[in-house]
Scaffold this active site. Structure first.
Site, PDB file in Angstrom:
ATOM      1  N   GLU A   1     -15.267 -25.038  -5.541  1.00 18.33           N
ATOM      2  CA  GLU A   1     -14.775 -24.550  -6.831  1.00 18.33           C
ATOM      3  C   GLU A   1     -13.560 -23.656  -6.596  1.00 18.33           C
ATOM      4  OE1 GLU A   1     -15.421 -25.070 -10.272  1.00 18.33           O
ATOM      5  OE2 GLU A   1     -13.608 -23.846 -10.224  1.00 18.33           O
TER       6      GLU A   1
ATOM      7  N   ARG B   1     -11.841 -21.950  -9.143  1.00 17.31           N
ATOM      8  CA  ARG B   1     -11.839 -20.741  -9.980  1.00 17.31           C
ATOM      9  C   ARG B   1     -12.514 -19.605  -9.240  1.00 17.31           C
ATOM     10  NH1 ARG B   1     -11.485 -21.665 -15.812  1.00 17.31           N
ATOM     11  NH2 ARG B   1     -11.800 -23.875 -16.142  1.00 17.31           N
TER      12      ARG B   1
ATOM     13  N   LEU C   1     -18.029 -19.316 -10.974  1.00 13.86           N
ATOM     14  CA  LEU C   1     -18.646 -20.633 -11.133  1.00 13.86           C
ATOM     15  C   LEU C   1     -18.859 -20.929 -12.621  1.00 13.86           C
ATOM     16  CD1 LEU C   1     -21.306 -20.257  -8.269  1.00 13.86           C
ATOM     17  CD2 LEU C   1     -19.138 -21.512  -8.155  1.00 13.86           C
TER      18      LEU C   1
ATOM     19  N   LYS D   1     -19.162 -19.428 -28.187  1.00  8.05           N
ATOM     20  CA  LYS D   1     -20.414 -19.112 -28.887  1.00  8.05           C
ATOM     21  C   LYS D   1     -20.547 -17.604 -29.077  1.00  8.05           C
ATOM     22  CE  LYS D   1     -20.297 -22.607 -29.195  1.00  8.05           C
ATOM     23  NZ  LYS D   1     -19.570 -23.768 -28.716  1.00  8.05           N
TER      24      LYS D   1
ATOM     25  N   VAL E   1     -14.320 -30.908 -32.938  1.00  6.11           N
ATOM     26  CA  VAL E   1     -15.265 -29.825 -32.655  1.00  6.11           C
ATOM     27  C   VAL E   1     -14.547 -28.506 -32.365  1.00  6.11           C
ATOM     28  CG1 VAL E   1     -17.290 -29.234 -31.306  1.00  6.11           C
ATOM     29  CG2 VAL E   1     -16.724 -31.604 -31.667  1.00  6.11           C
TER      30      VAL E   1
ATOM     31  N   THR F   1      -6.592 -31.490 -30.074  1.00  7.60           N
ATOM     32  CA  THR F   1      -6.504 -32.938 -30.303  1.00  7.60           C
ATOM     33  C   THR F   1      -7.174 -33.733 -29.189  1.00  7.60           C
ATOM     34  OG1 THR F   1      -4.311 -32.802 -29.306  1.00  7.60           O
ATOM     35  CG2 THR F   1      -4.404 -32.863 -31.705  1.00  7.60           C
TER      36      THR F   1
ATOM     37  N   ARG G   1      -9.399 -33.920 -25.203  1.00  5.35           N
ATOM     38  CA  ARG G   1      -9.275 -33.521 -23.802  1.00  5.35           C
ATOM     39  C   ARG G   1      -9.144 -34.769 -22.931  1.00  5.35           C
ATOM     40  NH1 ARG G   1     -10.549 -28.268 -22.780  1.00  5.35           N
ATOM     41  NH2 ARG G   1     -11.224 -28.701 -20.648  1.00  5.35           N
TER      42      ARG G   1
ATOM     43  N   ALA H   1     -21.110 -30.818 -22.251  1.00  4.76           N
ATOM     44  CA  ALA H   1     -21.698 -30.148 -21.088  1.00  4.76           C
ATOM     45  C   ALA H   1     -23.065 -30.736 -20.739  1.00  4.76           C
ATOM     46  CB  ALA H   1     -21.824 -28.657 -21.359  1.00  4.76           C
TER      47      ALA H   1
ATOM     48  N   HIS I   1     -45.255 -23.636 -41.334  1.00  3.14           N
ATOM     49  CA  HIS I   1     -44.614 -23.184 -42.573  1.00  3.14           C
ATOM     50  C   HIS I   1     -44.544 -21.667 -42.571  1.00  3.14           C
ATOM     51  CE1 HIS I   1     -43.507 -22.983 -46.786  1.00  3.14           C
ATOM     52  NE2 HIS I   1     -44.443 -22.051 -46.947  1.00  3.14           N
TER      53      HIS I   1
END
Ligand code: NAI
Length: 462
Positions: A33, A35, A38, A51, A179, A267, A269, A317, A441
């Site tokens: 990786e 970046r 992780l 989110k 989305v 628009t 990926r 994901a 309920h």
């Protein structure tokens, strides 16, 4: 002897899940990786930070819209943007650190840096070349812009830039009612930004159930988002302050412009595979640069596998995670499998929108006989109590066998409710199976049961 059994390139949801599962199954695993943290796009600049901002701004919206109605009177909270960004960053850090912990726990070696594949069975990172019996490409995707649009991540941004704007803009044009456009558009609309979404097609969220899309657009419009549909963006020109978006109205073939402080390009990926050396290796690719694989995620090069956003299928994901687990099983001599017919999709706006399986539009095109059970959240006591009674559940079943073929939900907790239908579909259940299952309920899940009842003798509360 190879240094590792499997080297996975990329530590997003596809890669890190593959690494953990392969290690759990007894393999010696490394994950490369580049970046500093992780978790890939999802944890660092995608699902997770968005989110956090959706949650914070939903809370703000609640204080403005519903607190008074519930007898909660007081000064309305002010937005401290720097602090909200800090909260978002803390959420990201807690999650990325969590993956680091899981790597240690499962003895997955994190090779830090950007990988290339100089030859089959070899992964080069910096000056070092590592060998492995199998290599899995899980490098994900990157935002794809439009011709005539240059992204600078300050004025003209992708979702990455939109998550870290220096200030809350007064106005924003979002290109694309998919989305990303609708989630980030919602965030800023709730923060007071005048948001206009320009969409090429005549409806938002292409591919989604048409009834849901229509209701969704109506609700978002009520929340303050403006829509220009059937309009193709031609170019974005940066001005001294903000930018001008030029678009063509498809029906009339006329040109128009819109000015905004920020332009969000949402628009779509594309696979992120540049720099791996796939061309030199002779790896076959498909439409839009997706890496081609067989049913076991193996490319045309023996021992080289690919999963997640860089292969065919929805860029989600959880689809990448499913493939990560499955490929790890295949590489460990087991029978990894992904049921592509039962992969849910969720949009985390308020209300949430969720779907799984086939739409009515798809069934009509196939000429297949089906029945629809609908239930409005207006008939659900719990939804009314939380001011979210506008949406509905739509369950689709085979006309002859009653077997569930799909489900489309717009309403409270839709992203969680959908999974009861996913499980039912995995078991090949009929609508009647859901209808005969007791649901507590008062819960939102009763709306799913009522939709199932509506596929038979009828819902009770509609
Ligand atoms: P998208 O494919 O969902 O939507 C792109 C939209 O842009 C389409 O509606 C398309 O018609 C429109 N468009 C394309 N060219 C245009 C033009 N010239 N003028 C006007 N409109 C134009 O792509 P999006 O929203 O960028 O998301 C990318 C990927 O990330 C998707 O696969 C999505 O599923 C995934 N994602 C999933 C999330 C979730 O599951 N909650 C959250 C964020 C992203």
């Amino acid at each position: 002897m190879a240094d590792f059994d499997t080297i996975i390139i990329g530590a997003g949801p596809g890669g890190y899940v593959a690494a953990i599962r392969a290690a759990q199954l007894g393999q010696k695993v490394a994950c490369v990786e580049g970046r500093d943290t992780l978790g890939g796009t999802c944890l660092n600049v995608g699902c997770i930070p968005s989110k956090a901002l959706l949650h914070a701004t939903h809370m703000l919206h609640e204080t403005q819209e519903n607190f008074q109605k519930m007898g909660l009177i007081g000064t309305s909270p002010k937005v401290d943007w720097t602090k909200m960004q800090g909260y978002k960053d803390d959420v990201v850090q807690a999650n990325t650190k969590g993956i680091e912990f899981l790597f240690k726990k499962n003895k997955v070696t994190w090779i830090r840096g950007w990988a290339t594949i100089p030859a089959p069975g070899q992964v080069k990172v910096g000056e070092e070349t590592h060998t492995a019996k199998a290599i899995v490409i899980a490098t994900g995707s990157e935002a794809s812009s439009l011709p005539g649009v240059t992204v600078d991540e300050e004025t003209v941004v992708t979702s990455t830039g939109a998550l870290t704007l220096g200030r809350i803009p007064k106005s924003m044009v979002v290109i694309g009612a998919g989305v990303i456009g609708l989630e980030m558009g919602s965030v800023y609309a709730r923060l007071g930004t005048a948001v206009t979404v320009i969409e090429y097609l005549d409806a938002i969220t292409p591919g989604m159930d048409a009834e849901v899309a229509k209701t969704f657009q109506r609700i978002l419009t009520k929340q303050g988002l403006a829509f220009v549909l059937g309009a193709a963006v031609q170019s974005v020109t940066k001005a001294r302050k903000g930018a001008t978006v030029s678009y063509k109205v498809r029906k009339t073939d006329t040109e128009a412009t819109l000015d905004a402080e920020i332009v969000l390009v949402a628009t779509g990926r594309k696979p992120f595979t540049g720099g791996l050396g796939l061309e030199a290796l002779g790896v076959e690719t498909g439409p839009r640069g997706t890496v081609k694989t067989d049913a076991h995620w193996q490319t045309n090069i023996p021992g080289l596998y690919a999963i997640g956003d860089c292969v065919a299928g929805p860029m989600l994901a959880h689809k990448a995670e499913d493939e990560g687990m499955a490929v790890a099983e295949v590489l460990s001599g087991k029978h990894g499998h992904v049921n592509y017919g039962v992969i849910p999709g969720v949009i985390y706006t308020t209300p949430e929108v969720a779907n799984v399986g086939l739409t009515e539009e798809q069934l009509k095109a196939e000429g297949r006989a089906y029945k629809v059970g609908r239930f409005p959240f207006m008939g659900n006591a719990r939804a009314k109590a939380v001011f979210q009674a506008e949406g509905f559940v739509k369950l689709i079943a085979d006309a002859a066998t009653d077997r569930i073929l799909g489900c489309h939900i717009i309403g409270p907790g839709a992203g969680d409710l959908i999974h009861e239908v996913c499980v039912a579909m995995e078991f090949g259940a009929a609508a009647q199976d859901l209808a005969l299952t007791s649901h507590a309920h008062p819960t939102w899940s009763e709306a799913v049961r009522e939709a199932a009842l509506a596929c038979g003798d009828g819902a009770i509360h509609a």
